[in-house]
Write a protein that holds these residues in place. Sequence first.
Motif, mmCIF file in Angstrom:
data_model
loop_
_atom_site.group_PDB
_atom_site.id
_atom_site.type_symbol
_atom_site.label_atom_id
_atom_site.label_comp_id
_atom_site.label_asym_id
_atom_site.label_seq_id
_atom_site.Cartn_x
_atom_site.Cartn_y
_atom_site.Cartn_z
ATOM 1 N N ALA A 39 -1.894 -12.418 8.356
ATOM 2 C CA ALA A 39 -0.763 -13.224 7.893
ATOM 3 C C ALA A 39 0.545 -12.798 8.549
ATOM 4 C CB ALA A 39 -0.658 -13.119 6.376
ATOM 5 N N GLY A 40 0.488 -11.763 9.382
ATOM 6 C CA GLY A 40 1.707 -11.300 10.033
ATOM 7 C C GLY A 40 2.140 -9.961 9.489
ATOM 8 N N GLU A 41 3.384 -9.600 9.751
ATOM 9 C CA GLU A 41 3.880 -8.300 9.331
ATOM 10 C C GLU A 41 4.182 -8.301 7.833
ATOM 11 O OE1 GLU A 41 7.283 -6.913 11.490
ATOM 12 O OE2 GLU A 41 7.805 -5.493 9.909
ATOM 13 N N ILE A 42 3.662 -7.330 7.125
ATOM 14 C CA ILE A 42 3.947 -7.225 5.702
ATOM 15 C C ILE A 42 4.666 -5.911 5.442
ATOM 16 C CG2 ILE A 42 2.920 -6.949 3.427
ATOM 17 C CD1 ILE A 42 0.757 -8.840 4.279
ATOM 18 N N PRO A 43 5.943 -5.989 5.075
ATOM 19 C CA PRO A 43 6.670 -4.747 4.816
ATOM 20 C C PRO A 43 6.178 -4.129 3.510
ATOM 21 C CG PRO A 43 8.140 -6.672 4.898
ATOM 22 C CD PRO A 43 6.756 -7.177 4.835
ATOM 23 N N ALA A 44 5.713 -2.893 3.589
ATOM 24 C CA ALA A 44 5.210 -2.221 2.390
ATOM 25 C C ALA A 44 6.285 -1.343 1.777
ATOM 26 C CB ALA A 44 3.983 -1.385 2.734
ATOM 27 N N VAL A 45 7.113 -0.777 2.626
ATOM 28 C CA VAL A 45 8.215 0.062 2.150
ATOM 29 C C VAL A 45 9.456 -0.342 2.927
ATOM 30 C CG1 VAL A 45 9.119 2.405 2.035
ATOM 31 C CG2 VAL A 45 6.701 1.995 1.583
ATOM 32 N N LYS A 46 10.568 -0.521 2.204
ATOM 33 C CA LYS A 46 11.812 -0.904 2.878
ATOM 34 C C LYS A 46 12.935 0.028 2.447
ATOM 35 C CE LYS A 46 12.191 -5.185 1.602
ATOM 36 N NZ LYS A 46 12.477 -6.623 1.441
ATOM 37 N N ASP A 47 13.744 0.437 3.392
ATOM 38 C CA ASP A 47 14.982 1.149 3.100
ATOM 39 C C ASP A 47 14.769 2.291 2.102
ATOM 40 O OD1 ASP A 47 17.659 1.732 3.156
ATOM 41 O OD2 ASP A 47 18.159 0.313 1.547
ATOM 42 N N PHE A 48 13.835 3.172 2.444
ATOM 43 C CA PHE A 48 13.495 4.258 1.533
ATOM 44 C C PHE A 48 14.175 5.545 1.991
ATOM 45 C CE2 PHE A 48 11.039 7.840 0.095
ATOM 46 C CZ PHE A 48 10.698 7.517 -1.206
#
Lengths: 297, 705, 310
Positions: free
Chosen positions: B23-32
């Motif tokens: 499905a494409g890029e899936i952000p699992a963690v952001k701005d941590f």
Amino acid sequence: MSDISKSIQPAPSVALGLLKALKSFALLRESWVGMIGVGLVAFWLLVALLAPLVAPFEPNAQLQPMAKPGTAFAAGGSFWLGTDQLGRDVLSRIIWGSRTVLVYAPLATFCAYVVGIVMGLAAGYYRGWIDEVLSFVANAILSFPVLVLYVLVISTIGPSGLNIVIAITFASAPGIMRIVRGLVLDLRNRDYVAAAQTRGEPGWYIMLIEILPNARGPLIVDACLRLGYVVITIGVLGFLGLGLPPPDPDWGGMINFSRPFVQIMPHMVIFPCIAISSLVLGFNLLADGLREISLRD
Amino acid sequence: MKIDTRTPLLEIKNLGISYYTRAGEIPAVKDFSLTLRPGESVGLVGESGCGKSTVAMGIMQYLGRNGGIVGGQIKFKGRDLATLGGGELRDLRGGEISMIYQEPMAALNPSLTVATQLMEVPLVHEGVSTEEARERSLRMLADVHIPDPERVMASYPHQLSGGQQQRVVISMALLSNPSLLLLDEPTTALDVTVEAGIVGLIAEISRKFGTAQLYISHNLGLILDTCDRVCVMYSGEVVEEGTVHDVFSQPRHPYTRGLFDCIPLPTADKNARPLIPIRGQLPLPHRRPRGCNFGPRCDHFREGACDAGAVRMEAVHEDGIGQRVRCVRWRDIRFTERNGGEAIRERAEAGDIVLHVDEMQKYYPVDDRSLKALLTGRTRRWVKANESLNFRARHSETVAIVGESGCGKSTFAKVLMGLENCTGGKIRFHGQDIGQVAVQDRTAEQLSAVQMVFQNPNDTLNPSLTVGQQIGRVVRKFGVERDSRKVRERVLRLLDIVKLPRDFIHRRPRQLSGGQKQRVGIARAFAGNPALVVADEPVSALDVSVQAAVTELLMDIQREHGTTLLFISHDLSVVRYLADRIVVMYLGQIMERGHTRDVFDPPYHPYTEALLSAVPIADPNVDKREIILDGTLPSAVDPPRGCPFHTRCPRKLGKICENERPPQHQAGSDHVIACHIPLEELRRVDPVIQLRPPPDDVKMPSPVA
Amino acid sequence: MALFILKRLGNMALIMVLVSLAIFLLLELTPGSVATKVLGPYSSEEQRQIWLETHGYLEPLWVRYFNWLSNFVQGEFGDSIRFKVPVAEVLWPRLWNTVVLGFWTFAIIIPVSLVLGVLAGMREGALLDRSISVTSIITTSVPEFASAVFFSALFVFGLKWLPGTSTMNEGFDPLQLVLPVLVLVVYDFGYVTRMTRASMAEVMTTQYIRTAVLKGLPYRRVILKHALRNALIAPFTIVMLQINWLLSGVIVVEFAFAYKGFGALLLEAALNQDIYVIEACAMVAVFVAAATQTLADIGYTYLNPRIRFS
């Protein structure tokens, strides 16, 4: 209340089924391996269906012995793949032979599945002595090297289409039973099966509605592989002289019949070999593609 | 705990981790971002799928082939981990940073002995001699309080109990004397009394070795017990962080606050303080909303502000350190006393007794086929799954059966449902003995009267049938309706009752979330108008925020229908919250039973006491007496004679406990304790859980922003 | 463990009894047909009657079965109709030839498939994995008789490197063994490779491999010490079961190359209704297959500590 329930009409099941088939096809399209498999199988299916239209000659007509591939026939047309020692057109025999294999292989596989599924459901769901007896019989049959079993059975009951189907059912059902039994042993512990039991559903309902449909994934993959294997088996039996009685075309039988001439006229043998290999490859690639999809979900 | 404020050990800045799928890029963690000092313990808390485990794997630089770090930086002791080569990375992994896993059984190699798996750590990392490695491994096993380390060293993992396996994993992690320990839900797979022991051990480790810890858990109570600071994660982002004290007593983010309102605290019950579920569900990672991820589920959502764009972490205090929160409106939000908790319910009146369980027994034969058994002729042994169960359940009452795994609570449910027959005693339901009546011999009436809600949401529904087909089958089967139009109407009404949209009637289980599946399971159980519903851990597999909603729903339907509910659970907090009466089981026997308030106050059975102490409580104003049980649950094959609990009981009297069945003390009306200790003595113990009067400056539970 | 072995052996004995009964009933249910097969279609009714009497065929069925079975256990299989000698005299040399063929086949298949399978399974989905997988699907799709034809066309008639038949008429010739072994290897290595790959790939996704990597072990050690130990348990069973498959495969290959082995013997006997040879061959084949299955079961249990110490 009523307007809401009216708005949610049960969707027509035919359309839904079609939609689902399209969806799984769309999934398969992402696996190029699976697509090649679909292509090969579809090709042979079409050839078998359209045999009277696409075959240039009568498959059993003795026209011109030992013609090399590409030879033109005096009465018109060409022997694209040559003729055999009796002068029968190899291409036409391969085309008509696809009918034989695509009738007997699915038929035998289907029979084996019916028997194997019934045995496997009973053994896995009821357990106890039913399981012990069925599993023991299955193990006894499976301890035969499979071709030994075919040779033994066919040489005793005689080679014919029906007997081949019987022999394949007899030899394959135990393997299918083992797979089904394993799946059932897992699925019967699911909570929805317990839910069905606690509302007093009969055994057949639980086996057919609650368990079997949920085992379909691995079974479809196995069925594809097994179809390929049955095609090989039918070919081998023909090759060993235990296949369908002549003169009707059968790929394995063609190879057996023309084998003495393989050195001087290899085309008589090589083309049927290519035909059978490509069909088996089709089924195997299809199975691989389907497995890939089932692993993804 | 000694906090070293010099150089940070671990410094994570604006970390972003993504997975790449079809499905494409899936952000699992952001701005941590996170800073961890030597010796410090930081908790990472959140529901499944929030990205907390991904952070740990990111630190380990182990994200698999479809995952990768897409932004930010991880520095360990000043070194940027992204720049490390293969050899340096190997030295780091298991050398300076070690990890402890959720499922110890799966984390250990099944075909290598414990000795091999332990010794290779010093062998590889420090190149010590085999003798030295062996010596160190033995010492470490002793340090994690494993009895008989020599025997454990020679064992294969499957020969150890779950608690021992986890201790082996912990000692494996500590063998190289790491400076950072990553703990990924280290006790989730364990029973609660075993969990208490492991939590104690982890706390001891940080004291003894000064190892910094990153403790990942979904359980707020555990974090409170083990950590100095906490980060609350939601949908890939940290939404709030601060010291445990600040976050637990003054949560600023609506999600954090919502989490606290979802957890039943053992200090509250269903009528006085109903749970307030968070509505909706976690957004799918590739369908996150614009702006605040929590927006669509938030009561304080304001259009134009919350969905304007990415929300930044803001410091709550002027000095910029301490508590931080990711909410644009945190200054404006005033959490009211009971945020939306208008429904203070009336206690339902229990009616006549509908279920009598008398001296009920269930034994399973096991055939021991070992040579020794054959020679001694003792081939048939018995698993005593249920032994002399006695209790009653009344009309429209909730009776909870509590105990750890293997205590026989699910066996009892099976017998009650007719899936098994009991070996002795009676189960009378409305006067009829159904203990020996198998399910296929029960009348339609008996079948429809007793129904069940199952534990595992992924298992409870047939994946091949639509929701409508599955509920409709029950309606038809039990003759509630026969005409297909009426069946359909009934199904739609049931969907209304479990608060699912009506068009779910055509959905298949695959298209539903876990909580939705459990709702369908509840609708199915109530479709035949049962008089008694057995709920076997119906919410334990769900996320905290969903748990509350499903629990509330189950209770509402039960009250409305006047159904008797048998609630099977291992979780004392949930049980305290919803049960009218409680049955505490251990190894197939009832240790204590009585009204909920009686069970939670002295006199206790020593096992109940230990169980109460073991439950982590996410309330900083609660004082708990610590009781840690030794040993492991004995096998139910040939269970201990006398009192089954004597092998682990901290209050064991002596021989009498080993040899004689304990007497049944009547501690009050309907309150029975099976113990050799005289009742007067049991009455003298202090309560395990006590509310501390809140200090003046912090008023819980009404934080003022 | 000892008890487990005893149980497996008992189970195998029971299966052999059932199988022998099935073979006996299939071939000797009607004594008249046996006499016809032995004496030929042109024998007189009288001759057959005399033959039946002298060979004890007028006894009740179960007496005949037990006599037959006891002779079998003692190694007396009767006389071959075609070769006019005791069956044993034909059977054992033929079986030895097949053992030679099988030995070389396995000597190639086992290392090739295990190495390829492990390499493919180590990094699931990588280019190497995909190439190995697709190759093995293609090779297993070509039936033995077809690859026999293809290889003959290439190596015998095209390149003229190898002899086209393997009759071994002028003594043992290793060159004649090349094509039969090649055909068997090409057909079967793909299956074993895929099974090994699946096992290895599964092991590589387990948490204990993650544990091993995150312990900081070198990749070699992770593979050799932690992965292989678990990943090769399943292929061990698969390889053992290939002996069963081989007994099928040799029928085709020996027929195709006129190799004087066990499979060709069985096939000739079946085509010629050489009844005692069929019985002996079938029994031997099933015995070998059942014995390897039993060995595989015992070995599997031994290799798997979870079962061994439970």
